[in-house]
Design a protein around this motif. Structure first.
Motif: not given
Length: 716
Positions: A110-138
């Motif tokens: 269960m702790l490993m599964a919850l850690q996967c959820h946290h990593l997914y949240g960080i992935l979403r943050l990286f993707l949002s930075v990519l969208l704003v600074d690379k895709v939309f403003k590039g």
């Protein structure tokens, strides 16, 4: 012999050295029919139930509440727990829970599964930075001509948008699968089962003083609410806090790694919440702990009182109606509800203020960072994407600390329930005394057989020849107040003479109230254990199955047939509990219980104490005892509820059970072992059916008398 399960069984040396409590273990040893020669194994005689009692305190000996208490009474244990470190008790319970193999494996997954959820949240943050600074403003880094290959497409705006979309969907599908599978890991279920099973085992093995001492409604509260709170808000709550701390560690790692990848300086403001929040929350928890525990304990007291009132109304509803006390009972119950609601409001207000502290703290920090970080974005010192990601992280950190605070409050709220469970787990049981008694009976049985075989080598003493006897017992027991300061009832009855019974006899006990008739039956039946001084003069062959039947039949919710066969072993349904055996019994039996036989095929599960009359309930209790077909049957005044004619029929049926070695069997009686019955009587009518009659006199003298010598003045 079938293989004996060895899980949870400690060797004697290990048991002495271990401070870890474990639930009372039980397992069954069964002799297989193929392992016997020149013998037929009885359904009851071929199996033995083995119980292993753990002497350690619950949840461990680190805090042994039994040593802190003046006595093992409820009130003294509760007073000891007031000075005991409940948080340490909670930590010991968590360690006890984690030692369960199923819980431990499920927890790790269960702790490993919850850690996967946290990593997914960080992935979403990286993707949002990519969208704003690379895709939309590039701008210039994206070619204007259409892509000619897959590589060109992935480096274009549409290609990067597709990658972002896949980065959102594919991991989320995997997390959905993990959450679905996690329902089968049985973390909460195994933890709940361990506690509930242990509570029931303790409850069924309490000694007399514990059964009397338990506060009304405590068992129901413990099994219906406290266990669920301890598991969900305790163990599962700690797992959730660990998961939130994992999330905060992941956020900290993201703050550092993202700055290094994007070549941005690490701002102290971006990591301040991770350092400031826990310090302020810890100080707040220390300041508010006393007030929080006070309102929670008050609520638990009112809740237990309300449960006790509910239990009283449920069990005594007939008495309440008959005595015209409906209005009084309703008024008392409504006052209990009002008092409980008031305590709930106080608790909720305190809890709400506790949870709002974390929200206020996070909101203040978010507002401060919005001002400071916003100015840096305006001045061009920070990227817009990083600022927006930091705002998201601040919000997430605020939510995480709020949830940690909320979970901490919930964990703190289970301490009164944990206190009740600890008391119930540490009340004394009668298992040590039963072990002493069983060892005495086995030793006495071997000694009697060896002496007989030595004196008469040509004539061996068979098991069916072993008698039952009781010589000059001292019957004593006491009921103390819950404060343990004085006796509510104290009985000390010294009997003289002896009661000597051969297997296969029908024995009657007579005497006035308080002279010891019922106590003798309870001693033979195991409900009242003989003291250390009575063991030399007490003997019941240990291989015999003894059934003790009181004056109340004790019906439960279910079908009538379920009630009838409750005392029959699982593997004996074809013989003892067979419908044909009951219906094909002798005419006296059928006439006696014909009202009950007519209801055997009713499939409804009812409260039969509300359906059957008092006389029918008494007949059902007797029928259940005879269906169980014990070797020794102990009956308290079996003829009392009936008129003289029916009383005579009842005693004839019981006499038939003794004479024919069981009622309703097709086999010859000599093919079965003897049946013995001892009963008390308050009527002269029917005593002539007894093989022998024993009178317990006012001086405690046990003597044999004839039926014609029994007078009304000897009966009660």
């Amino acid at each position: 012999m079938t293989q004996i399960p060895t899980w949870g069984v400690s060797q004697p040396g290990d048991a002495e050295a271990s401070d870890e409590w474990s639930p009372t273990l039980e397992f069954e040893v069964i002799l297989e029919s193929s392992s016997t020669a020149n013998a037929e194994l009885d359904v009851y005689g071929r199996c033995a139930r083995v119980k292993i009692d753990d002497k350690d305190a619950f949840p461990s000996n680190v805090v042994d509440v039994r040593k802190l208490s003046k006595s093992l009474s409820w009130e003294h244990l509760r007073q000891a727990l007031e000075n005991a470190p409940l948080l340490i008790l909670m930590s010991e319970y968590l360690k006890l829970n984690f030692r369960n193999d199923t819980v431990r494996r499920g927890t790790i997954k269960m702790l490993m599964a919850l850690q996967c959820h946290h990593l997914y949240g960080i992935l979403r943050l990286f993707l949002s930075v990519l969208l704003v600074d690379k895709v939309f403003k590039g701008g210039e880094e994206f070619p204007s001509e259409p892509p000619q290959s897959l590589s060109d497409f992935l480096h274009s705006r549409p290609g990067m948008l597709v990658c972002v979309m896949c980065g959102m969907l594919v991991p989320f599908a995997f997390l959905h699968y993990l959450d679905y599978v996690s329902m089968t890991w049985r973390v909460g279920g195994a933890s709940r089962a361990q506690l509930l099973s242990a509570l029931v085992r303790r409850l069924l093995h309490y000694d007399v003083s514990s059964r009397i001492d338990i506060k009304q409604g405590a068992e129901i509260m413990a099994m219906s609410k406290d266990v669920e709170d301890i598991v969900q808000n305790g163990y599962m709550g700690v797992l959730e806090i660990i998961s939130h701390l994992q999330n905060l560690a992941t956020v900290l790692a993201y703050q550092v790694i993202s700055r290094l990848i994007l070549q941005e300086p690490i701002s102290p403001w971006s990591i301040a919440p991770l350092a400031v929040h826990p310090i302020l929350l810890a100080l707040f928890a220390v300041c508010r702990r006393s007030a929080t525990i006070h309102v929670q304990q008050a609520e638990n007291v009112e809740r237990a009182s309300l449960v006790s009132q509910m239990q009283s109304v449920t069990l005594n509803n007939t008495i309440i109606r008959n005595l015209g006390g409906v209005a009084k009972a309703i008024d008392q119950f409504e006052r209990g509800i009002a008092s409980f609601n008031a305590s709930c409001i106080n608790t909720m207000q305190v809890m709400k203020n506790n949870m709002y502290f974390a929200n206020w703290m996070g909101l203040v920090m978010l507002a401060a960072y919005t001002l400071v970080g916003g100015l840096e974005v305006v001045d061009g010192k920070m990227r817009m994407g990083i600022f927006l990601a930091d705002i998201t992280l601040f919000t997430q950190i605020n939510i995480t600390w709020s949830m940690i605070c909320s979970r901490g409050v919930e964990i703190n709220s289970i301490l009164p329930g944990l206190e009740r469970v600890v008391i119930l787990m540490n009340l004394p049981t009668d298992l040590p005394d039963r072990r002493k008694l069983l060892r005495h009976l086995v030793s006495a049985s071997r000694g009697m057989r060896s002496i007989m075989e030595t004196n008469s080598p040509e004539k061996r003493l068979h098991l069916d020849d072993l008698p039952l006897f009781l010589k000059g017992p001292l019957i004593e027991f006491s009921v103390k107040s819950q404060q343990g300061e004085f006796f509510i009832r104290k009985v000390a009855l010294q009997l003289s003479g002896e009661l000597y019974i051969h297997q296969g006899e029908f024995i009657a006990l007579v005497g006035l109230h308080g002279h010891g008739k019922s106590s003798i039956l309870k001693m033979f039946g195991g409900e009242l254990l003989p003291g250390e001084g009575n063991l030399p003069g007490f003997f019941v062959p240990p291989h015999l199955r003894v059934l003790h039947v009181g004056t109340e039949p004790g019906l439960f919710h279910g079908t009538l047939y379920d009630n009838l066969i409750f005392g029959v072993a699982e593997g004996a349904h074809r013989d003892d509990a067979d419908r044909e055996r009951v219906l094909a019994s002798d005419s006296t039996w059928n006439v006696l219980i014909f009202e009950i036989l007519a209801l055997l095929d009713v499939p409804d599960k009812l409260c039969w104490d509300q359906v059957l009359s008092h006389t029918q309930q008494a007949k059902l209790g007797l029928a259940r005892a005879l269906v169980a077909n014990p070797d020794v049957l102990l009956l308290h005044k079996p003829a009392m509820p009936y008129d003289d004619r029916t009383s005579h029929m009842v005693l004839e049926v019981i006499k038939s059970h003794v004479k024919n070695h069981g009622v309703g069997y097709a086999k010859k009686p000599l093919m079965r072992s003897p049946r013995t019955c001892i009963f008390t009587s308050s009527k002269r009518y029917g005593l002539q059916l007894a093989d022998r009659i024993y009178l317990i006199g006012p001086t405690g003298l046990i003597q044999e008398v004839q039926a014609e010598d029994v007078t009304e003045g000897m009966l009660a």
